[in-house]
Design an enzyme around this catalytic site. Structure first.
Site, PDB file in Angstrom:
ATOM      1  CG  ASP A  52      -0.369   0.036   2.524  1.00 54.26           C
ATOM      2  OD1 ASP A  52       0.870  -0.060   2.612  1.00 54.26           O
ATOM      3  OD2 ASP A  52      -1.106   0.163   3.522  1.00 54.26           O
ATOM      4  CB  SER A  53       4.589   1.679   0.030  1.00 53.72           C
ATOM      5  OG  SER A  53       4.825   0.507  -0.726  1.00 53.72           O
ATOM      6  CE  LYS A 120       3.004  -5.781   4.188  1.00 55.27           C
ATOM      7  NZ  LYS A 120       2.447  -4.633   4.935  1.00 55.27           N
ATOM      8  CD  GLU A 122       0.428  -1.280   8.004  1.00 56.79           C
ATOM      9  OE1 GLU A 122       0.167  -0.479   8.933  1.00 56.79           O
ATOM     10  OE2 GLU A 122       0.923  -0.926   6.920  1.00 56.79           O
ATOM     11  CD  GLU A 189       7.973  -0.299   7.572  1.00 57.72           C
ATOM     12  OE1 GLU A 189       6.916  -0.922   7.345  1.00 57.72           O
ATOM     13  OE2 GLU A 189       8.247   0.809   7.061  1.00 57.72           O
TER      14      GLU A 189
HETATM   15  O1  KIV Z   1       3.333  -1.040   1.680  1.00 58.31           O
HETATM   16  C1  KIV Z   1       4.467  -1.479   1.758  1.00 58.31           C
HETATM   17  O2  KIV Z   1       5.267  -1.436   0.818  1.00 58.31           O
HETATM   18  C2  KIV Z   1       4.860  -2.064   3.024  1.00 58.31           C
HETATM   19  C3  KIV Z   1       6.296  -1.928   3.391  1.00 58.31           C
HETATM   20  C4  KIV Z   1       6.613  -0.532   3.766  1.00 58.31           C
HETATM   21  C5  KIV Z   1       6.638  -2.826   4.483  1.00 58.31           C
HETATM   22  O3  KIV Z   1       4.040  -2.522   3.747  1.00 58.31           O
END
Ligand code: KIV
Length: 294
Positions: A52-53, A120, A122, A189
């Protein structure tokens, strides 16, 4: 006649467990588009995370919480089309799993039907019920602990986590909650290497890190960080740059613009040509017009 089926070379969660047993670190990198997925796949990356980055790297938002499921799924489908060998993990965006187990299962399922092998989310103990629901739906799910960008307000910004014994014990407790809930892995992280090692030695999960030192089962990087194409002020110390794609892109477009403005582009080799006879016919047909114009 034998019907031997060639073993699939696609990376699976079993491949990741085998890598860990052989003490070989898995190589993770984020990807958000088709070309990057193809290049990363060819380069031998084991796992592509559609993070989600993308909210920040691809869409120019200030934080990861602004991206929607629909936007994530566009990026995800493109990455899945490009990844022939790498395992693709879909990153569940803010509010796609927090509200309810049903929402979590539907969101995770959308990533799987888009082509991902795992998802994934969080958090640790507080998202364990969602992780349990997703795992019970038959979906490989992993957690993400330490600096969790979806909770930036609570964490007080992009700050290193897990710096004390109490914080390390809290991280371990969260990792154990994920394990009990049926997660196959956890991503740590921005935590000290000692904390990551402390957690890894006490769980059965696969443990991956981004800014968590070397004592984990593999490393994740953000593709824009290593390629030098991230636009923003965040510069974590765990980033190593391998290219300057941002500067190279700007330089190339400046050179193109200069060529257009100076009449150097397009050159004859960039132009399509008619046969001589057709060109002569065209010239003849154009003559009256030219005469009228003059
Ligand atoms: O969204 C992402 O790329 C991530 C990383 C920052 C761990 O979750």
């Amino acid at each position: 006649m034998s019907h031997v089926i060639a073993p699939s070379r696609r990376v699976t969660t079993a491949t990741l467990r085998a890598l860990r047993q052989r003490r070989e670190p898995a190589v993770w990198i984020t990807a958000y588009d088709y070309p990057t997925a193809v290049f990363a796949d060819h380069a031998g990356a084991d796992v592509l995370l559609v993070g989600d980055s993308a909210a920040m790297t691809m869409l120019g938002h200030e934080s990861t919480t602004s991206i929607t499921m629909d936007e994530m799924l566009v990026f995800t489908r493109a990455v899945c089309r490009g990844a022939k060998r790498a395992l693709v993990v879909g990153d569940m965006p803010f509010l796609s799993y927090q509200p309810s187990n049903a929402r979590a299962i539907l969101s995770a399922g959308a990533f799987i039907t888009a082509g991902c092998s795992a998802v994934k989310c969080e958090g640790g103990r507080r998202v364990a019920p969602r992780v349990r629901a997703i795992a019970d739906a038959g979906i490989a799910v992993m957690g993400h602990l330490g600096l969790t960008p979806q909770s930036l307000g609570q964490l007080g910004g992009f700050r290193v986590q897990g710096k004390t014994l109490a914080a390390a014990e809290q991280l371990l407790d969260d990792a154990l909650a994920l394990q009990e809930a049926g997660a196959f892995a956890v991503l740590l992280e921005a935590i000290p290497a000692e904390t990551a090692e402390f957690v890894r030695e006490r769980v059965d999960l696969l443990v991956y890190g981004i800014g968590a030192g070397p004592h984990v089962d593999g490393q994740l990087v953000i593709v824009h960080d290593v390629l030098g194409s991230f636009i923003g002020d965040i510069a974590p110390r765990f980033v190593r740059r391998y290219a300057e794609i941002g500067a190279t892109t700007e330089q190339a477009i400046r050179a193109y613009a200069a060529d257009v403005r100076a009449g150097r582009f397009p050159a004859p080799e960039h132009c399509y040509q008619m046969d001589d006879a057709d060109a002569a016919e065209l010239r003849a047909a154009s003559r009256p017009l030219i005469e009228v114009a003059s």
